[in-house]
Write a protein that holds these residues in place. Structure first.
Motif, PDB file in Angstrom:
ATOM      1  N   ALA A  54       0.836  -1.208   0.000  1.00 21.89           N
ATOM      2  CA  ALA A  54       0.000   0.000   0.000  1.00 21.89           C
ATOM      3  C   ALA A  54       0.870   1.257   0.000  1.00 21.89           C
ATOM      4  N   LEU A  55       1.932   1.260   0.773  1.00 23.52           N
ATOM      5  CA  LEU A  55       2.852   2.404   0.794  1.00 23.52           C
ATOM      6  C   LEU A  55       3.504   2.595  -0.575  1.00 23.52           C
ATOM      7  N   GLN A  63       0.937   4.161  -2.897  1.00 22.73           N
ATOM      8  CA  GLN A  63       0.730   5.574  -2.573  1.00 22.73           C
ATOM      9  C   GLN A  63       1.907   6.423  -3.066  1.00 22.73           C
ATOM     10  N   ARG A  64       3.125   5.923  -2.916  1.00 23.61           N
ATOM     11  CA  ARG A  64       4.304   6.654  -3.412  1.00 23.61           C
ATOM     12  C   ARG A  64       4.263   6.796  -4.930  1.00 23.61           C
ATOM     13  N   TYR A 112      -0.984   6.231  -6.576  1.00 23.84           N
ATOM     14  CA  TYR A 112      -2.254   5.510  -6.562  1.00 23.84           C
ATOM     15  C   TYR A 112      -3.085   5.990  -5.377  1.00 23.84           C
ATOM     16  N   GLY A 113      -4.403   5.927  -5.538  1.00 24.79           N
ATOM     17  CA  GLY A 113      -5.307   6.197  -4.422  1.00 24.79           C
ATOM     18  C   GLY A 113      -5.804   4.866  -3.884  1.00 24.79           C
ATOM     19  N   ILE A 114      -5.710   4.664  -2.588  1.00 22.37           N
ATOM     20  CA  ILE A 114      -6.173   3.409  -1.976  1.00 22.37           C
ATOM     21  C   ILE A 114      -7.659   3.560  -1.655  1.00 22.37           C
ATOM     22  N   ALA A 169      -7.400  -0.067  -5.562  1.00 17.90           N
ATOM     23  CA  ALA A 169      -6.830   1.272  -5.699  1.00 17.90           C
ATOM     24  C   ALA A 169      -7.225   1.883  -7.034  1.00 17.90           C
TER      25      ALA A 169
END
Length: 125
Positions: A16-17, A20-21, A24-26, A42
């Protein structure tokens, strides 16, 4: 079993991290339905992305990527379809493109991790 769950949770957090980096939107983590669970849902721009996270602490049983069997691929496609159906039933159908990615996480004994993102890893017919 507890150890496997902890390993899986750590891998999912790292995945997930990573997403996000990459911008992407979770939307959801550990989305469950009768057919099973999607690790991460995502968005990548206008694309909905279903993410299967696979982790290994060694390659004795193969790489994380190699654990995605044809049966697992079919299950991931079924889960994606179930999520899309749920959106439709809620009156919010997804009209954009979607895909299934795999994030392979190799966890080393020293606590370090290597994350490999395989975009379009599973193709739906």
């Amino acid at each position: 079993m507890h150890d496997r769950r902890v390993t899986g949770q750590r891998a999912e957090t790292l995945a997930a991290l990573h997403l996000q980096r990459q911008g992407y939107g979770i939307i959801a983590r550990n989305w469950r339905c009768a057919q099973g669970e999607i690790d991460i849902i995502a968005t990548d721009g206008a694309t909905l992305v279903f993410v299967e996270v696979r982790a290994r602490r060694s390659t004795r049983q193969g790489t994380p990527e190699e654990s995605i069997t044809p049966a697992k691929q079919r299950r991931l496609i079924e889960l994606a379809a179930a999520y899309l159906q749920t959106l439709e039933e809620q009156g919010q159908p997804w009209i954009g493109p979607w895909r299934i990615d795999v994030i392979a996480v190799r966890l080393a004994a020293d606590g370090s991790a290597a994350v490999r993102h395989l975009s379009h890893a599973v193709e739906a017919e």
